[in-house]
Each structure stands twice: as structure tokens, then as C-alpha cells.
Design a protein around this motif. Sequence first.
Motif, mmCIF file in Angstrom:
data_model
loop_
_atom_site.group_PDB
_atom_site.id
_atom_site.type_symbol
_atom_site.label_atom_id
_atom_site.label_comp_id
_atom_site.label_asym_id
_atom_site.label_seq_id
_atom_site.Cartn_x
_atom_site.Cartn_y
_atom_site.Cartn_z
ATOM 1 N N PRO A 43 0.776 -1.243 0.000
ATOM 2 C CA PRO A 43 0.000 0.000 0.000
ATOM 3 C C PRO A 43 0.807 1.293 0.000
ATOM 4 O O PRO A 43 0.224 2.373 0.128
ATOM 5 C CB PRO A 43 -0.830 -0.120 1.278
ATOM 6 N N TYR A 44 2.129 1.207 -0.125
ATOM 7 C CA TYR A 44 2.966 2.405 -0.113
ATOM 8 C C TYR A 44 4.007 2.332 -1.224
ATOM 9 O O TYR A 44 4.258 1.260 -1.790
ATOM 10 C CB TYR A 44 3.668 2.545 1.248
ATOM 11 N N PRO A 45 4.667 3.456 -1.516
ATOM 12 C CA PRO A 45 5.677 3.451 -2.576
ATOM 13 C C PRO A 45 6.889 2.612 -2.203
ATOM 14 O O PRO A 45 7.102 2.250 -1.037
ATOM 15 C CB PRO A 45 6.064 4.936 -2.708
ATOM 16 N N ALA A 46 7.700 2.324 -3.189
ATOM 17 C CA ALA A 46 8.953 1.606 -2.954
ATOM 18 C C ALA A 46 9.876 2.458 -2.087
ATOM 19 O O ALA A 46 9.894 3.685 -2.180
ATOM 20 C CB ALA A 46 9.625 1.280 -4.284
ATOM 21 N N GLY A 47 10.635 1.786 -1.233
ATOM 22 C CA GLY A 47 11.646 2.468 -0.443
ATOM 23 C C GLY A 47 11.285 2.709 1.003
ATOM 24 O O GLY A 47 12.156 3.001 1.822
ATOM 25 N N PHE A 52 9.925 -2.359 2.478
ATOM 26 C CA PHE A 52 11.077 -3.153 2.917
ATOM 27 C C PHE A 52 10.603 -4.511 3.442
ATOM 28 O O PHE A 52 11.155 -5.563 3.077
ATOM 29 C CB PHE A 52 11.839 -2.404 4.012
ATOM 30 N N VAL A 53 9.573 -4.498 4.292
ATOM 31 C CA VAL A 53 9.040 -5.746 4.841
ATOM 32 C C VAL A 53 8.470 -6.612 3.724
ATOM 33 O O VAL A 53 8.661 -7.836 3.702
ATOM 34 C CB VAL A 53 7.969 -5.455 5.906
ATOM 35 N N ALA A 54 7.785 -5.979 2.785
ATOM 36 C CA ALA A 54 7.174 -6.729 1.683
ATOM 37 C C ALA A 54 8.227 -7.427 0.840
ATOM 38 O O ALA A 54 8.080 -8.611 0.492
ATOM 39 C CB ALA A 54 6.347 -5.787 0.816
ATOM 40 N N ARG A 55 9.293 -6.737 0.503
ATOM 41 C CA ARG A 55 10.321 -7.323 -0.365
ATOM 42 C C ARG A 55 11.109 -8.414 0.364
ATOM 43 O O ARG A 55 11.488 -9.421 -0.238
ATOM 44 C CB ARG A 55 11.228 -6.222 -0.912
ATOM 45 N N MET A 56 11.330 -8.219 1.645
ATOM 46 C CA MET A 56 11.984 -9.261 2.433
ATOM 47 C C MET A 56 11.116 -10.515 2.475
ATOM 48 O O MET A 56 11.592 -11.640 2.284
ATOM 49 C CB MET A 56 12.234 -8.737 3.843
ATOM 50 N N THR A 57 9.820 -10.319 2.719
ATOM 51 C CA THR A 57 8.888 -11.449 2.786
ATOM 52 C C THR A 57 8.732 -12.112 1.430
ATOM 53 O O THR A 57 8.716 -13.351 1.324
ATOM 54 C CB THR A 57 7.520 -10.975 3.300
#
Length: 330
Positions: A43-47, A52-57
Motif C-alpha cells: 500500500p505504499y511506494p517503494a523504499g 522493505f518488509v514486503a520485499r523481504m517477505t
Amino acid sequence: MKRRSFLRNSLLLPTLGGAGLVSTAVRAQAQAWPERAITLVVPYPAGGNTDFVARMTADYLGRALGKPVVVDNRAGAGGTIAAALAAKMPADGHSLFLASIAQISLAPFLYKIRYDPIKDFQPIANVAGNPQVLVVPMASPHKTLKQFVDYGLANKGALSMAHAGTGSMSFLAGAAFLKRAGIEAVMVPYKGGAAAISDTTSGQTDAYTANISEILPHLQGNRLRMLAVTSPQPVAMLPGVPTIASMFPGFQTETWNGLLAPAGIPAPIAERLGALVSTMFSDEGVQTRMATAGLIAQTGQQTSKDFGRRIQNDIDLWRPIIKSIDVKPE
């Protein structure tokens, strides 16, 4: 959308009917899953912290499942645009939502939304928490939480509390603390956390309540003093910093990022995803990434029931607070 009355039991009931056996067809579907790439709506922009949590997961789940997990950033309207989109996606386990507390437990009281955060989503697993830290300028005479509270109680309206805008977590956490402590202070709005931190550092405002990940880069140079954290227990990466709960038992305000799915996802898929998130916390690479970012693994919340209970607890916490500070849905 009118404010809904959230019933505690609504979060704890299974999405898929009663307590009977799952059909053979559903079991077969779960065993074949995933059949293709999984989309993870953010729900938010990259960075940012949630990204961060989304990309790690996504990275961990992709490796564990043998299928790519693609992050889809859909920013806007406090994340409610992404939530409305995710709520309408197929409930087959190939579309997931990495939400923050804002879209699920706070949105009904802050925005006019086009989805029901309880009925339209199935909680899967909470992933990462980010407590706030109450900070004051290094030049502040208040060296402890008790000194700050005592001064605020004795000097009505003398303290100022910076925040990153009405409805932001820094605003809500600051307001919750002041209300619990019985302090009347001036809430000073800023257009984002960076400006709020800057003026607190320079002494233009007396205090600010920031996420740990937000405040870490600003601790060098001894420009800010940490008085307390908002988590129930002390934070290992901030040794010697007490909790607000040590003075006001039960106090807790934390952001979180958790995994949800559109309502109707097969129970075996939901259970498998929750188990994978639980296993993820033991991965050394994940542990390092979370520690560096100031994130706390939300262990014990990797089932729909447990994560749903956390969501309901946050609703129960914030509903009266938001009502008491008279924030109207936008």
C-alpha cells in the motif's frame, strides 16, 4: 463508509464455513498451489518501511515456494487504494496483501473507505512490528520519562509534541501517550516525519514520537535523547531505554506489517503461508535485515486466529482514542 461496529468474534471465525472437514477438492487445490507467480500488493511506494518488509517477505516466500512473489506497489490515500484493490482480487492464494496497521485497524476511523477490513480479508500472519520511541532534544532538561511526565502534569499546556500530520502514527501514538499520562500539550503538525524530527532536534518542539526505523539515522551525534519505547518489552537494539509501559502498565502502540489474503482463501493455503512466515523468522539473513531496519519479528501471530486477535486488540485500542481526539474520516 459509515463507521462500523466491529465485533470481536468476527475476526476469530474461519472464513470457510464451519468447523467441518475441508473438501477433497480444496485439499487438492492447496497441494497444487502455487501454480504460478504470486502477486503481493503493497500500500505504499517503494523504499519505505512497509515496502522493505514486503520485499523481504516476498524474497523468502519465493525461495521457499519455488515460484516468484512479485511486489506490486499501489500507493495513495493512506494505503486504502491498495487495500480496496486487494480486497477484490481472487481468493486462490496467488494474490496477497502486505498491509500495515493503517489500512486494517485504523482506516475505518480515519478515512471513507470502499472495503471492509474485517469481512473482505483473511488474516494470514503478522510479520514485523515497529515500536515508536519518545524522543526529546539532547538539550532538553527532561532526562527521564518520569521527569517529562512530572513536568507536563505540573505545567498544563507548556509542552509541545511534534507529529507528522493528523492521522499519522506519530500523531496517534503521541496523542495516546499524552492521554494516558494525563498531560495537556500542544500538538504541532508537520508535513512528514523528517521536518518533525528536524524541529525536535533543534529544540523548536519539546518531543516527538517516531518509529524506531525512522529515528535510527538521527541518533548519531547525540542530537536526540530517547526517553522510552512504546512496545510492551524493552527493545534489544536500544539498551537502557525503558518502556512507557513500565510507568503506565499495558501501554502499547506499535505499527505492524502483516500478510492478509482476500476472504475465501482455502484454509490449507492460509495455514501453509502462516507456517512459512513463522519459519522465516529463523532465517539468519532475515534476522539481519530486520535488526538493521529496527524491526521486531511478530512471533506468535502466524495463524488467522492469533493475527486476528491482534487486529481486534488494535481496533479496541484506537477507536476510543481517535474518537476522543475528534479525528473525522476524510
